[in-house]
Design a protein around this motif. Structure first.
Motif, PDB file in Angstrom:
ATOM      1  N   LEU A  59       0.830  -1.205   0.000  1.00 44.54           N
ATOM      2  CA  LEU A  59       0.000   0.000   0.000  1.00 44.54           C
ATOM      3  C   LEU A  59       0.868   1.260   0.000  1.00 44.54           C
ATOM      4  CD1 LEU A  59      -2.764   1.447   0.245  1.00 44.54           C
ATOM      5  CD2 LEU A  59      -2.455   1.323   2.723  1.00 44.54           C
ATOM      6  N   LEU A  60       1.903   1.256   0.831  1.00 43.23           N
ATOM      7  CA  LEU A  60       2.745   2.443   0.952  1.00 43.23           C
ATOM      8  C   LEU A  60       3.618   2.658  -0.282  1.00 43.23           C
ATOM      9  CD1 LEU A  60       3.735   2.173   4.718  1.00 43.23           C
ATOM     10  CD2 LEU A  60       2.151   3.791   3.654  1.00 43.23           C
ATOM     11  N   VAL A  61       3.750   1.652  -1.119  1.00 41.12           N
ATOM     12  CA  VAL A  61       4.418   1.829  -2.403  1.00 41.12           C
ATOM     13  C   VAL A  61       3.437   2.347  -3.447  1.00 41.12           C
ATOM     14  CG1 VAL A  61       5.555   0.597  -4.291  1.00 41.12           C
ATOM     15  CG2 VAL A  61       6.199   0.110  -1.935  1.00 41.12           C
ATOM     16  N   ILE A  62       2.185   1.886  -3.375  1.00 40.75           N
ATOM     17  CA  ILE A  62       1.168   2.293  -4.350  1.00 40.75           C
ATOM     18  C   ILE A  62       0.631   3.692  -4.047  1.00 40.75           C
ATOM     19  CG2 ILE A  62      -1.141   1.748  -5.250  1.00 40.75           C
ATOM     20  CD1 ILE A  62      -0.495  -1.214  -4.503  1.00 40.75           C
ATOM     21  N   ALA A  63       0.404   4.006  -2.770  1.00 45.57           N
ATOM     22  CA  ALA A  63      -0.278   5.242  -2.375  1.00 45.57           C
ATOM     23  C   ALA A  63       0.365   6.521  -2.900  1.00 45.57           C
ATOM     24  CB  ALA A  63      -0.409   5.308  -0.855  1.00 45.57           C
ATOM     25  N   PRO A  64       1.706   6.628  -2.970  1.00 48.79           N
ATOM     26  CA  PRO A  64       2.280   7.880  -3.484  1.00 48.79           C
ATOM     27  C   PRO A  64       1.835   8.255  -4.890  1.00 48.79           C
ATOM     28  CG  PRO A  64       3.955   6.623  -2.321  1.00 48.79           C
ATOM     29  CD  PRO A  64       2.745   5.744  -2.411  1.00 48.79           C
ATOM     30  N   ILE A  65       1.313   7.286  -5.644  1.00 50.84           N
ATOM     31  CA  ILE A  65       0.781   7.613  -6.971  1.00 50.84           C
ATOM     32  C   ILE A  65      -0.327   8.655  -6.857  1.00 50.84           C
ATOM     33  CG2 ILE A  65      -0.452   6.662  -8.971  1.00 50.84           C
ATOM     34  CD1 ILE A  65       0.967   3.994  -8.394  1.00 50.84           C
ATOM     35  N   THR A  66      -1.064   8.648  -5.748  1.00 46.58           N
ATOM     36  CA  THR A  66      -2.190   9.569  -5.557  1.00 46.58           C
ATOM     37  C   THR A  66      -1.750  10.933  -5.053  1.00 46.58           C
ATOM     38  OG1 THR A  66      -2.619   8.914  -3.238  1.00 46.58           O
ATOM     39  CG2 THR A  66      -3.622   7.579  -4.970  1.00 46.58           C
ATOM     40  N   LEU A  96      -8.779  16.201  -9.558  1.00 46.30           N
ATOM     41  CA  LEU A  96      -7.550  15.570 -10.029  1.00 46.30           C
ATOM     42  C   LEU A  96      -7.146  14.412  -9.117  1.00 46.30           C
ATOM     43  CD1 LEU A  96      -5.069  15.405 -11.844  1.00 46.30           C
ATOM     44  CD2 LEU A  96      -4.028  17.225 -10.470  1.00 46.30           C
ATOM     45  N   ARG A  97      -7.137  14.665  -7.813  1.00 49.36           N
ATOM     46  CA  ARG A  97      -6.702  13.626  -6.883  1.00 49.36           C
ATOM     47  C   ARG A  97      -7.676  12.456  -6.833  1.00 49.36           C
ATOM     48  NH1 ARG A  97      -4.122  16.543  -1.522  1.00 49.36           N
ATOM     49  NH2 ARG A  97      -2.473  17.723  -2.589  1.00 49.36           N
ATOM     50  N   MET A  98      -8.969  12.733  -6.876  1.00 46.51           N
ATOM     51  CA  MET A  98      -9.944  11.652  -6.844  1.00 46.51           C
ATOM     52  C   MET A  98      -9.846  10.798  -8.102  1.00 46.51           C
ATOM     53  SD  MET A  98     -12.212   9.888  -5.330  1.00 46.51           S
ATOM     54  CE  MET A  98     -12.856  10.788  -3.916  1.00 46.51           C
ATOM     55  N   GLY A  99      -9.651  11.431  -9.253  1.00 51.96           N
ATOM     56  CA  GLY A  99      -9.499  10.673 -10.492  1.00 51.96           C
ATOM     57  C   GLY A  99      -8.305   9.728 -10.435  1.00 51.96           C
ATOM     58  N   VAL A 100      -7.170  10.239  -9.967  1.00 54.48           N
ATOM     59  CA  VAL A 100      -5.966   9.411  -9.858  1.00 54.48           C
ATOM     60  C   VAL A 100      -6.163   8.315  -8.817  1.00 54.48           C
ATOM     61  CG1 VAL A 100      -3.522   9.428  -9.230  1.00 54.48           C
ATOM     62  CG2 VAL A 100      -4.451  11.271 -10.626  1.00 54.48           C
ATOM     63  N   SER A 101      -6.831   8.632  -7.703  1.00 57.51           N
ATOM     64  CA  SER A 101      -7.044   7.644  -6.640  1.00 57.51           C
ATOM     65  C   SER A 101      -7.950   6.510  -7.105  1.00 57.51           C
ATOM     66  CB  SER A 101      -7.642   8.331  -5.404  1.00 57.51           C
ATOM     67  OG  SER A 101      -6.756   9.297  -4.873  1.00 57.51           O
ATOM     68  N   ALA A 103      -8.335   5.482 -10.183  1.00 56.37           N
ATOM     69  CA  ALA A 103      -7.553   4.680 -11.127  1.00 56.37           C
ATOM     70  C   ALA A 103      -6.571   3.775 -10.382  1.00 56.37           C
ATOM     71  CB  ALA A 103      -6.805   5.601 -12.089  1.00 56.37           C
ATOM     72  N   ALA A 104      -5.911   4.313  -9.348  1.00 55.07           N
ATOM     73  CA  ALA A 104      -4.949   3.516  -8.580  1.00 55.07           C
ATOM     74  C   ALA A 104      -5.650   2.368  -7.862  1.00 55.07           C
ATOM     75  CB  ALA A 104      -4.221   4.410  -7.572  1.00 55.07           C
ATOM     76  N   LEU A 105      -6.833   2.631  -7.283  1.00 55.29           N
ATOM     77  CA  LEU A 105      -7.574   1.578  -6.591  1.00 55.29           C
ATOM     78  C   LEU A 105      -8.027   0.501  -7.570  1.00 55.29           C
ATOM     79  CD1 LEU A 105      -8.927   0.436  -4.055  1.00 55.29           C
ATOM     80  CD2 LEU A 105     -10.913   1.895  -4.553  1.00 55.29           C
ATOM     81  N   ALA A 106      -8.538   0.912  -8.720  1.00 54.40           N
ATOM     82  CA  ALA A 106      -9.014  -0.058  -9.714  1.00 54.40           C
ATOM     83  C   ALA A 106      -7.872  -0.952 -10.191  1.00 54.40           C
ATOM     84  CB  ALA A 106      -9.652   0.678 -10.892  1.00 54.40           C
ATOM     85  N   LEU A 107      -6.721  -0.355 -10.467  1.00 51.79           N
ATOM     86  CA  LEU A 107      -5.568  -1.143 -10.920  1.00 51.79           C
ATOM     87  C   LEU A 107      -5.086  -2.089  -9.826  1.00 51.79           C
ATOM     88  CD1 LEU A 107      -3.574   1.585 -12.893  1.00 51.79           C
ATOM     89  CD2 LEU A 107      -4.797  -0.376 -13.848  1.00 51.79           C
ATOM     90  N   GLY A 127      -8.764  -4.184   1.274  1.00 51.85           N
ATOM     91  CA  GLY A 127      -9.364  -3.230   2.200  1.00 51.85           C
ATOM     92  C   GLY A 127      -8.480  -2.025   2.443  1.00 51.85           C
ATOM     93  N   LEU A 128      -7.188  -2.285   2.636  1.00 57.58           N
ATOM     94  CA  LEU A 128      -6.265  -1.179   2.896  1.00 57.58           C
ATOM     95  C   LEU A 128      -6.258  -0.168   1.752  1.00 57.58           C
ATOM     96  CD1 LEU A 128      -3.230  -3.200   4.312  1.00 57.58           C
ATOM     97  CD2 LEU A 128      -4.602  -1.554   5.596  1.00 57.58           C
ATOM     98  N   ALA A 129      -6.367  -0.657   0.509  1.00 59.14           N
ATOM     99  CA  ALA A 129      -6.261   0.220  -0.657  1.00 59.14           C
ATOM    100  C   ALA A 129      -7.404   1.220  -0.749  1.00 59.14           C
ATOM    101  CB  ALA A 129      -6.193  -0.624  -1.935  1.00 59.14           C
TER     102      ALA A 129
END
Length: 420
Positions: A59-66, A96-101, A103-107, A127-129
């Motif tokens: 999660l902490l590797v993926i989250a910075p994408i947002t 902008l942030r919601m759109g990226v978030s 997309a990150a959650l879906a991926l 769940g964490l994502a």
């Protein structure tokens, strides 16, 4: 410090007030994190606890994408615009942030469904994502508005209250013998609660209305601006979690659980260095324009940080066995050796955090990106050699090498930027 207080400097007064609130919030978060880690470590056992920690690492590797359009872009924009434009600024950043978030959650969910990781790790991460839908779009946007007012108290109070409630819910699920995958949803609930509380506070300050609106020009500006900072932060967080990502490919999850238990406590200790840097930065670095005064402040801050980190690491080193077994239980006694060495990482981490203040003060975005790219590359290279030979201890060597590389870049930039 007393002289500064007597001077009536409002910037210093606000900085000291923020130290109190931020210190209280950090202390609460550290205590809650230790309590929750102890509960989960005892309940799940080293194997499943290792999977839980690995899910958090992912999660902490993926989250910075947002983190697109970070505070270093959003806060100055809020400050430099008329109050009537605040709704457009926040609304555009939110979209902008919601759109990226999303997309990150879906991926992330698609990757889990495709079998990209261990099944239990995937269920935990699912769940964490969900926290990504609330952290940056709601909490991050409103917190930037609060930072522009130099008033972080509402966000800190909401975070403390939510953390305490989360700890109580973790205890309840442990007592109910809940499945390991269910705990990740508590983190999503915590993020939603904080986001909801901040939205209500914002509306209360604005006559009961949210008033956010989309502005195409601002949206385009936020999309372009801060990209280099954003990439630098992604590299930084990947560096901080690279040890567990690479270690997970070489050792069983039970051994990863022991390593992660030690690092869980160590990261809370290192967080004190980051807290120290964040709280003193405005008054003693960011707002100091005279080069000689800034150099003097930096020398004092480096010395103070080194003394604090060395003294604290020495105490934690001596008490390592007692602390590990008291927090995680006797099944984690083998983690004490890792913890005993890991705590000394706080010294280069603290020195790096102070040096980084100068990079941020002068908005040296390419220096920031280059620094964390170098740290990531150095840590990766060292891990390739050290982890197969020394396993968890090798991962610590990789972290130490990365921190030293990052600190070296800071010192080089400070020497260049603050030369006489």
């Amino acid at each position: 410090m007393k002289a500064l207080l007597r001077s009536g400097n409002p910037d210093v007064a606000r900085a000291l007030a923020n130290i109190v609130w931020l210190g209280l919030e950090r202390l609460t978060q550290i205590v809650v994190a230790i309590v929750i880690s102890g509960l989960l470590a005892r309940y799940l056992g080293p194997g499943d606890f290792g999977k839980w920690q690995y899910a958090n690492t992912l999660l902490l590797v993926i989250a910075p994408i947002t983190w697109v359009c970070g505070a270093e872009i959003l806060v100055p924009t809020i400050v430099n615009r008329a109050p009537a434009e605040t709704g457009a600024v926040l609304g555009s950043a939110f979209v902008l942030r919601m759109g990226v978030s999303i997309a990150a959650l879906a991926l992330t969910w698609l990757w889990i469904a495709a079998g990209g990781t261990d099944p239990l790790v995937g269920l935990m991460l699912a769940g964490l994502a969900v926290t990504m839908l609330f952290r940056e779009p709601f909490i991050g946007v409103i917190n930037s508005w609060l930072q522009s007012l130099t008033f972080s108290k509402p966000q800190l109070i909401a975070s403390m209250a939510a953390a305490i409630v989360k700890a109580a819910l973790v205890y309840m699920l442990v007592r109910l013998a809940a499945g390991a995958a269910s705990f990740g949803w508590l983190w999503a609930l915590e993020a939603a609660a904080i986001g909801g509380a901040l939205v209500l506070y914002y509306m209360r300050r604005h006559g009961g209305r949210l008033g956010w609106r989309f502005d195409r020009a601002l949206f385009s500006h936020f999309t372009r601006a801060g990209t280099v900072f954003w990439l630098g932060l992604i590299c930084m967080y990947l560096f901080l979690k690279l040890d567990r990502l690479m270690l997970a490919q070489r050792v069983p999850f039970a051994e990863l659980g022991l390593y992660s238990a030690a690092q869980q406590l160590n990261e809370n200790w290192i967080a004190l260095a980051l807290m120290l840097a964040q709280t003193i930065a405005p008054a003693f670095v960011y707002r100091v324009q005279e080069i000689p005064a800034l150099r003097r402040n930096l020398v004092r801050l480096f010395a103070m940080t080194a003394v604090l980190m060395i003294a604290g690491a020495a105490v934690l080193d001596a008490l390592a066995g007692f602390i590990i077994t008291r927090v995680f239980g006797p099944n984690y006694a083998a983690a004490a050796g890792i913890f005993r060495w890991a705590v000394w990482l706080s010294v280069p981490a603290g020195i790096e955090a102070i040096g980084n203040l100068v990079v941020l003060k002068y908005q040296a975005k390419y220096v920031l990106l280059s620094k964390w790219l170098l740290a990531l590359a150095v840590a990766f290279a060292v891990n390739l050699i050290a982890i197969p030979r020394f396993e968890g201890y090798g991962a610590l060597v990789g972290l130490a090498a990365g921190y030293l590389a990052a600190a070296a870049v800071n010192f080089y930039y400070i020497r260049f930027r603050l030369r006489a």
